[in-house]
Scaffold this active site. Sequence first.
Site, PDB file in Angstrom:
ATOM      1  N   MET A  55       0.814  -1.210   0.000  1.00  0.00           N
ATOM      2  CA  MET A  55       0.000   0.000   0.000  1.00  0.00           C
ATOM      3  C   MET A  55       0.853   1.267   0.000  1.00  0.00           C
ATOM      4  O   MET A  55       2.068   1.227   0.163  1.00  0.00           O
ATOM      5  CB  MET A  55      -0.919   0.004   1.219  1.00  0.00           C
ATOM      6  CG  MET A  55      -1.910  -1.160   1.247  1.00  0.00           C
ATOM      7  SD  MET A  55      -2.930  -1.188   2.740  1.00  0.00           S
ATOM      8  CE  MET A  55      -3.893   0.317   2.534  1.00  0.00           C
ATOM      9  N   HIS A  56       0.184   2.395  -0.202  1.00  0.00           N
ATOM     10  CA  HIS A  56       0.708   3.749   0.010  1.00  0.00           C
ATOM     11  C   HIS A  56       1.692   4.251  -1.040  1.00  0.00           C
ATOM     12  O   HIS A  56       2.011   5.437  -1.063  1.00  0.00           O
ATOM     13  CB  HIS A  56       1.389   3.885   1.382  1.00  0.00           C
ATOM     14  CG  HIS A  56       0.662   3.280   2.522  1.00  0.00           C
ATOM     15  ND1 HIS A  56      -0.652   3.572   2.813  1.00  0.00           N
ATOM     16  CD2 HIS A  56       1.060   2.371   3.460  1.00  0.00           C
ATOM     17  CE1 HIS A  56      -1.038   2.886   3.884  1.00  0.00           C
ATOM     18  NE2 HIS A  56      -0.013   2.154   4.287  1.00  0.00           N
ATOM     19  N   ASP A  63      -2.584  -5.117   0.338  1.00  0.00           N
ATOM     20  CA  ASP A  63      -2.081  -6.437   0.720  1.00  0.00           C
ATOM     21  C   ASP A  63      -2.695  -6.989   1.996  1.00  0.00           C
ATOM     22  O   ASP A  63      -3.031  -8.181   2.063  1.00  0.00           O
ATOM     23  CB  ASP A  63      -0.556  -6.432   0.808  1.00  0.00           C
ATOM     24  CG  ASP A  63       0.013  -5.308   1.673  1.00  0.00           C
ATOM     25  OD1 ASP A  63      -0.766  -4.523   2.273  1.00  0.00           O
ATOM     26  OD2 ASP A  63       1.247  -5.202   1.755  1.00  0.00           O
TER      27      ASP A  63
END
Length: 484
Positions: A79-80, A235
Amino acid sequence: MYLGLDLGTSSVKALLMDDNQSVIGSATAALSVERPHPGWSEQDPANWISAVRAAVSQLSAAHKSEVAAIKGVGLSGHMHGATTIDASGRVIRPCILWNDTRSHKEAAELDADPRFRKVTGNIVFPGFTAPKLVWMARNEAENFKRIAKVLLPKDYLRFWLTGETISEMSDSAGTAWLDTGKRAWDDALLSATGMKREQMPSLIEGTEVGGTLRPEVASELGLPAGVPVAGGAGDNAAAACGMGTVTDGAAFASLGTSGVLFAANDAYRPNPESAVHAFCHALPQTWHQMGVILSATDSLNWLAGITGKRPSELTSPLGTNVKAPGSVTFLPYLSGERTPHNDAQIRGAFAGLGHEADQNAMTRAVLEGVAFAFRDSLEALGQAGTRLDRVTATGGGSQSRYWLEVLATVLGMPVDLPADGDFGAAFGAARLGLIAAEKVDPAQVCTAPATAETIEPDSALSGAFEEAYGRYRALYPALKQAMA
């Protein structure tokens, strides 16, 4: 047949699943991380595509007819990450990853704006996407001006697979631009970071269809053209779908590169002051909370690297019978820490070293320190209104029986081990691919695996570990002051 693609930090995994949710096969292709400056962590998105090609090629070599019969694809990814593309669809710069802390000042500035916590339900952490774009605007102005779209890592794979710029709720909740309760982009937060809605991907639920395979990509991978690609998930939400952690109160502890204590919720329950993430789940009208440790197995890998040993060579001499904590304490802040400290600047430490502190003592301290960090997350979840009575263990670190015995004792609750099988993020992505392609009830698909074994806390050692946890807690403020 259904394909799950999980874009991890260190590898891409491709998993093939049939109609009965049996895993037919899987393959992985390695990835590396570039660290050009202290605190930086980047990957070239072109390498993600190369890794997908390699993993699917391996899978097809072993299961050609099954791969040719795939009816749905699901995506998962770390992520991110800020993946920026220009108007021609070209990548502007390497993706700034989740564990990159260069934008800690920008994150603190955004977090000081009360709108961010109120709308997103979360602290603006340095690893989140929004502060990275503010950093780009200040430090790479020409690159920033070229941005046509910002995509999360798995959604860049979707862009390559389908030509669509689409994301879904679970991953987008980690950007600091999403109204997590309403499950929609917030224009005011975008504007506060110099961004516009047209630079964002469109939003769907993780169980919905988010594009179909382009003919040229399908031909290259040996898949049927036009196969639907599910919205997918970040995830951890994908792993939750694989573990069946989708009903209120269900929880897992992931001992991966990072550590995650994940709890599913049937309602939106933000409490940013606890430094717990409150994100949308991959399933409609569900949410989740999680405490995040930035260096879990990464801590053991670090120790293995400097001792010239494999992680298993460090843990195997410990056996399986847990010992009381020794005099050495380890703080696993190798890349800073999220829950509960929200501190990108803090760094790890050993305390209590003496002549008697051998390799085994230091290994035990690392395992205990990571378990104490999970305890911090458990306490933070409690402050956010979530009470857990047991967790299921997952991730590479769950292969260490000693570590799980420590974790159960430190958390003071049973730790369940799932029956043999692959129930991680790639499996969860494949499940989402099935749901999207066949329009089936997510609750009927995302069921929990059977429990092979339950590890109970060692009550005889609970007091000793509680005392050691107190020492661990006291060290953070002392270390913080020493680094000031």
